[in-house]
Structure formats: C-alpha cells, structure tokens
Design a protein around this motif. Structure first.
Motif, PDB file in Angstrom:
ATOM      1  N   ARG A 189     -11.408  18.214  -7.000  1.00 27.68           N
ATOM      2  CA  ARG A 189     -10.772  19.454  -6.548  1.00 27.68           C
ATOM      3  C   ARG A 189     -10.382  19.334  -5.085  1.00 27.68           C
ATOM      4  O   ARG A 189     -11.138  18.841  -4.267  1.00 27.68           O
ATOM      5  N   GLY A 190      -9.199  19.803  -4.791  1.00 21.09           N
ATOM      6  CA  GLY A 190      -8.794  19.931  -3.401  1.00 21.09           C
ATOM      7  C   GLY A 190      -8.351  18.662  -2.722  1.00 21.09           C
ATOM      8  O   GLY A 190      -8.052  18.682  -1.532  1.00 21.09           O
ATOM      9  N   LEU A 191      -8.288  17.559  -3.423  1.00 23.64           N
ATOM     10  CA  LEU A 191      -7.855  16.302  -2.814  1.00 23.64           C
ATOM     11  C   LEU A 191      -6.360  16.130  -3.059  1.00 23.64           C
ATOM     12  O   LEU A 191      -5.934  15.875  -4.169  1.00 23.64           O
ATOM     13  N   ASP A 192      -5.577  16.298  -2.017  1.00 24.81           N
ATOM     14  CA  ASP A 192      -4.121  16.206  -2.122  1.00 24.81           C
ATOM     15  C   ASP A 192      -3.660  15.041  -1.259  1.00 24.81           C
ATOM     16  O   ASP A 192      -3.607  15.144  -0.025  1.00 24.81           O
ATOM     17  N   VAL A 193      -3.351  13.919  -1.888  1.00 23.45           N
ATOM     18  CA  VAL A 193      -2.977  12.702  -1.170  1.00 23.45           C
ATOM     19  C   VAL A 193      -1.610  12.241  -1.649  1.00 23.45           C
ATOM     20  O   VAL A 193      -1.408  12.009  -2.844  1.00 23.45           O
ATOM     21  N   ASP A 194      -0.683  12.127  -0.729  1.00 22.76           N
ATOM     22  CA  ASP A 194       0.644  11.624  -1.087  1.00 22.76           C
ATOM     23  C   ASP A 194       0.547  10.188  -1.587  1.00 22.76           C
ATOM     24  O   ASP A 194      -0.163   9.359  -1.012  1.00 22.76           O
ATOM     25  N   GLY A 195       1.286   9.901  -2.659  1.00 20.03           N
ATOM     26  CA  GLY A 195       1.325   8.536  -3.173  1.00 20.03           C
ATOM     27  C   GLY A 195       0.181   8.172  -4.088  1.00 20.03           C
ATOM     28  O   GLY A 195       0.081   7.031  -4.537  1.00 20.03           O
ATOM     29  N   LEU A 196      -0.695   9.134  -4.402  1.00 21.50           N
ATOM     30  CA  LEU A 196      -1.809   8.843  -5.320  1.00 21.50           C
ATOM     31  C   LEU A 196      -1.249   8.944  -6.741  1.00 21.50           C
ATOM     32  O   LEU A 196      -1.067  10.034  -7.273  1.00 21.50           O
ATOM     33  N   ASP A 197      -0.941   7.791  -7.320  1.00 22.35           N
ATOM     34  CA  ASP A 197      -0.239   7.795  -8.602  1.00 22.35           C
ATOM     35  C   ASP A 197      -0.998   7.117  -9.728  1.00 22.35           C
ATOM     36  O   ASP A 197      -0.455   6.915 -10.814  1.00 22.35           O
ATOM     37  N   LEU A 198      -2.277   6.773  -9.506  1.00 17.39           N
ATOM     38  CA  LEU A 198      -3.087   6.172 -10.571  1.00 17.39           C
ATOM     39  C   LEU A 198      -4.489   6.767 -10.544  1.00 17.39           C
ATOM     40  O   LEU A 198      -5.168   6.746  -9.505  1.00 17.39           O
ATOM     41  N   VAL A 199      -4.911   7.314 -11.671  1.00 20.91           N
ATOM     42  CA  VAL A 199      -6.276   7.822 -11.841  1.00 20.91           C
ATOM     43  C   VAL A 199      -6.923   7.060 -12.985  1.00 20.91           C
ATOM     44  O   VAL A 199      -6.343   6.932 -14.067  1.00 20.91           O
ATOM     45  N   ILE A 200      -8.128   6.545 -12.738  1.00 18.52           N
ATOM     46  CA  ILE A 200      -8.891   5.843 -13.770  1.00 18.52           C
ATOM     47  C   ILE A 200     -10.191   6.600 -14.000  1.00 18.52           C
ATOM     48  O   ILE A 200     -10.979   6.785 -13.064  1.00 18.52           O
ATOM     49  N   ASN A 201     -10.399   7.060 -15.221  1.00 13.48           N
ATOM     50  CA  ASN A 201     -11.669   7.678 -15.589  1.00 13.48           C
ATOM     51  C   ASN A 201     -12.598   6.577 -16.096  1.00 13.48           C
ATOM     52  O   ASN A 201     -12.544   6.213 -17.272  1.00 13.48           O
ATOM     53  N   PHE A 202     -13.425   6.028 -15.214  1.00 11.57           N
ATOM     54  CA  PHE A 202     -14.411   5.036 -15.644  1.00 11.57           C
ATOM     55  C   PHE A 202     -15.366   5.689 -16.637  1.00 11.57           C
ATOM     56  O   PHE A 202     -15.715   5.106 -17.662  1.00 11.57           O
ATOM     57  N   ASP A 203     -15.802   6.898 -16.326  1.00 10.96           N
ATOM     58  CA  ASP A 203     -16.575   7.734 -17.253  1.00 10.96           C
ATOM     59  C   ASP A 203     -15.706   8.925 -17.632  1.00 10.96           C
ATOM     60  O   ASP A 203     -15.020   9.501 -16.779  1.00 10.96           O
ATOM     61  N   MET A 204     -15.742   9.307 -18.902  1.00  9.79           N
ATOM     62  CA  MET A 204     -15.018  10.507 -19.311  1.00  9.79           C
ATOM     63  C   MET A 204     -15.696  11.729 -18.695  1.00  9.79           C
ATOM     64  O   MET A 204     -16.929  11.821 -18.666  1.00  9.79           O
ATOM     65  N   PRO A 205     -14.915  12.673 -18.180  1.00  5.84           N
ATOM     66  CA  PRO A 205     -15.518  13.909 -17.664  1.00  5.84           C
ATOM     67  C   PRO A 205     -16.183  14.680 -18.786  1.00  5.84           C
ATOM     68  O   PRO A 205     -15.891  14.470 -19.968  1.00  5.84           O
ATOM     69  N   ARG A 206     -17.043  15.596 -18.429  1.00  3.12           N
ATOM     70  CA  ARG A 206     -17.855  16.288 -19.432  1.00  3.12           C
ATOM     71  C   ARG A 206     -17.179  17.509 -20.033  1.00  3.12           C
ATOM     72  O   ARG A 206     -17.747  18.164 -20.911  1.00  3.12           O
ATOM     73  N   SER A 207     -15.989  17.850 -19.559  1.00  2.00           N
ATOM     74  CA  SER A 207     -15.292  19.012 -20.119  1.00  2.00           C
ATOM     75  C   SER A 207     -13.787  18.821 -19.984  1.00  2.00           C
ATOM     76  O   SER A 207     -13.308  18.025 -19.160  1.00  2.00           O
ATOM     77  N   GLY A 208     -13.056  19.570 -20.793  1.00  2.00           N
ATOM     78  CA  GLY A 208     -11.602  19.508 -20.726  1.00  2.00           C
ATOM     79  C   GLY A 208     -11.063  19.997 -19.399  1.00  2.00           C
ATOM     80  O   GLY A 208     -10.113  19.435 -18.846  1.00  2.00           O
ATOM     81  N   ASP A 209     -11.672  21.063 -18.849  1.00  2.00           N
ATOM     82  CA  ASP A 209     -11.219  21.573 -17.552  1.00  2.00           C
ATOM     83  C   ASP A 209     -11.400  20.532 -16.456  1.00  2.00           C
ATOM     84  O   ASP A 209     -10.533  20.362 -15.582  1.00  2.00           O
TER      85      ASP A 209
END
Length: 441
Positions: free
Chosen positions: A305-325
């Motif tokens: 939450r709240g992390l706004d970084v220009d150019g951040l174009d890849l997210v890797i979920n090493f662990d799946m989050p615990r909820s859809g939200d």
C-alpha cells in the motif's frame, strides 16, 4: 480540464504548475461532490489519482479561512508510514501557492518531536491511527475543531486491525462536517459496518469493479516444485524479463531476507523492506528504488500500500497473498496511471487452492506460463477420473446370446453377507429381478 471544477485560483495555479491537464475518472467523479460537502465512499483502483481527488477539495475548503491557525481543521488517516509520507508530499505540492500547512505523525518517528510539531497546529494532520491515538492519550492532540476526516485505504486499515482506533478518532471529531472514505477494493462486512458508523448519507462511487481493478496488468502464474525452485524462477525472471524496476512480495520477513541475500550474492542491486526495518532503512530502500539506485525491492505486504514508484513494471508474488484484496493491492504497484505491467505469481502445490480462490474473487483466469529453462515437475492438481473399477461399481456384461449377467466384484475369500440373495447352484443361470423374500420369523 481542472478549470471545470470550482477550485480556488491558487489551487488551479498549482495544478497547472504540476502539469495536471485532464482529471482522471475518479477525480472527475469525486471532486465535484466533495466540493459540495457530501460524504463519499469511493472505490477505485490503485494509481487512479485518488489522492488528488480528496486533497484538492480539502485544500479548497481551507484556503480562504480567516481564522488564525489555532486548531487542526482536517484529519487524514492512512494505514502505513509510507502512504502517509506520500500523501503529505502531495498535499504540500498542491498547497504550494497557499498558506496552508500540513504535518504528519506516524510510528517509527520521535514522539517528542511530533508533540512539538503538534504545538504549531498544522491545518491538515496526516498520520497512522496507532500513533495518533498515542498522541491523543498523551494530551498532545486536539481534534474538536476538525471539519473534514479522510480515511484513505480504509480496507487496509481494517485488515491491520485499526477498526476501533479509526472509529474512536472519528468520535473525537464531533464537529466534523464531511467524511471521505477511499479504498482500492470493495472490502467486506467490516468495511460496510465502518461506513455505517462514520459516514452520513454517503454518495457511493464505484469507479471499478473488482475484475477491472488491474486491467492494464498481465497476470501470470508459474508452477514450482518447492521454495528453492521458486528462487531459481525468480533469478531467471530478473535476468530475462524486460523491466525497469521490480518488486518481489513474500508473506514473511524471514523469506524476504533470504531472497534479498541470494540476490545480493548474484550482484543484483536490491533492497529489502519489512516491518523489522527501522524507519531510516525503510525510507532509504524506497528512495533508492525511486532514484534508480536499486532495481529490485524485496518486501512483505508493508509495501503493498502507498508505494508509488515510476517505472515499476514487474511484480513477482514469491508467496501468494492471503486474500483477493491483498492480491489487488500488490499487483497495483505496477500498471499504474494507464501504463502496462506484468504480475507473476509462483505456485507450489500448497498455493493452488489459494490462487484459485483469488481467480474466482477477481472473476478472471490467470495466464499459465511455462519456462522451459527452469521447468519443474508440478503442473497443478491431477484430475482424477472416476471409473467403475476404481469406484467399486458393478459392471454389466453380455453373454453370446445377448443376455445380461451381473458379476459381483468380490475378493475370492470374502464371505457372503447376511441376508444376501442366493445364486443358482451352477452359478450360470441368469438372475431375474424379484422382490426379496420376507425374513423368517
């Protein structure tokens, strides 16, 4: 154009100086109603411009105040320090041509320095609920004259257990005239309960359905055999994907530190961010990522939450989050402001059901991806086909004359069950359908 809104000329000057031209959908929908003084409950995806949607109306309310600055007039509650810092910067940018002052109090900062700042009485106070309550209980925070309360990322505050704190702080603002609640997800019963308690006849603005929250981001899954295999996949992705900046999410601090150590050993410029890091290290990690000093950030959900970084174009979920939200917030770090992004989730056998439930929640089907260079053996749960033999079902066979025979499946040494119908003496006569004889007296 922002000039269509009934904003003060000083605010329009700031908007022009910041090169804001066309309002985003959430700004176009929320700003006019907020300027009218309506209570709002707004749901819109991350990176959609929610901050400006509440900052501009609040500044417009305060810009012409004739009173001396002797009381706090607006309160902004947020779940994390990082989001509070980002919001404070946005307020200062939009208020640059006014005399409005803002302050911030969050955990991880010096308590006495914050108390000294509160004695100067900022017009707008930004902060996290826990530290605000501490200052309130210490007698350093007075909220009787607050006119507007903003609850940003309200769903996350509930997830973090701040529900009672938020309700108490709202109760300490008895003279408030307006409450604005923003979130990136629809939340659940807890959020509906809070809305009923703190909002008065609110206007509900649903800017995105859940399935539309991240339509600019490709969402993929890659199956893995175990955590060591996941680490190999992460290293392959970082070495072969085209990206400017990446963030790797884990569910635990221990795993975040482990992955960070492996990346540093591979000479990858990376930082790690989680709750055990002090505020100085957390600020440094985010600033280095924003400035390009580091290309990869490994983090727990403290950065979702709240992390706004220009150019951040890849997210890797090493662990799946615990909820859809939480999944929505994680992948919302990429694909912001209309840009495209890629979100890759690594799935072991223990992650599959969770991943499937998130697919159902989003009403989407993630793209399945196989990387031949690091392909494992696990490909998802096996589909078991029920067969007559496996299920112990009796099969019907046909003799040469076409008569049907029933062959009971039984072990050679099995004893006949009590009251079972008797077969013919030679075992070859076809059995006829008939009612069983009544039991003997």
């Amino acid at each position: 154009m922002f000039s269509q809104f009934a904003l003060h000329e000083r605010l329009l000057k700031a908007v022009a100086a910041l090169n804001f031209v066309e309002p985003t959908p959430v700004q176009a929908a929320a700003i006019p109603l907020a300027l009218q003084g309506r209570d709002l409950r707004v749901t819109a995806k991350t990176g959609s411009g929610k901050t400006a949607a509440f900052v501009l109306p609040v500044l417009n309310r305060l810009v012409d105040l004739k009173q001396k600055r002797v009381e706090i007039r607006a309160l902004v509650l947020l779940p994390t320090r990082e989001l509070a810092q980002q919001t404070l910067k946005e307020i200062e940018r939009f208020a640059q041509f006014t005399f409005i002052k803002a302050g911030m109090i969050t955990g991880g900062e010096d308590f006495k320095e914050q108390a000294a700042m509160l004695r100067k009485v900022p017009d707008i106070l930004v902060g996290t609920p826990g530290r605000m309550l501490e200052q309130l209980n210490a007698g350093n925070l007075k909220l009787e004259h607050v006119q507007v309360v903003i609850l940003d990322e309200a769903d996350r505050m509930l997830d973090m257990g701040f529900s009672e704190d938020v309700e108490r702080l709202c109760g300490e603002c008895p003279n408030r005239e307006q409450t604005l609640l923003f979130s990136a997800t629809t939340g659940g019963a807890g959020l509906r309960d809070m809305i009923g308690k703190v909002l008065k006849d609110p206007e509900h603005l649903m800017l995105n359905t859940v399935s539309q929250l991240n339509d600019g981001t490709r969402q993929q899954i890659i199956t893995a055999d175990h955590n060591q295999h996941k680490e190999q996949i992460v290293q392959w992705l970082l070495a072969n994907e085209t990206y400017q900046k990446a963030i790797i999410f884990t569910n635990t601090r221990v795993m975040a530190d482990r992955i960070y150590g492996h990346l540093v050993a591979k000479d990858i410029k990376a930082f790690v961010l989680h709750g055990d890091k002090d505020q100085k290290d957390r600020k440094l990690a985010i600033e280095r990522l924003k400035q390009g000093g580091a290309k990869v950030l490994v983090a727990t959900d403290v950065a979702a939450r709240g992390l706004d970084v220009d150019g951040l174009d890849l997210v890797i979920n090493f662990d799946m989050p615990r909820s859809g939200d939480e999944y929505v917030h994680r992948i919302g770090r990429t694909g912001r402001a209309g840009n495209e992004g890629l979100a890759v989730s690594l799935i072991c056998h223990g992650d599959w059901n969770l991943m499937s439930s998130i697919e159902r929640y989003l009403k989407q089907s993630f793209e399945r991806r196989v990387i031949k260079e690091v392909k494992g053996t696990y490909t998802g749960p096996k589909k078991v086909k029920a067969s007559g033999k496996a299920a112990g079902v009796k099969k019907k066979k046909t003799d040469k004359k076409g008569d049907k025979k029933v062959v009971a499946k039984r072990k050679p040494t099995a004893k006949p069950k009590p009251n079972a119908p008797l077969a013919s003496a030679d075992g070859l006569a076809p059995l006829k359908r008939r009612k069983p004889a009544p039991a003997a007296e």
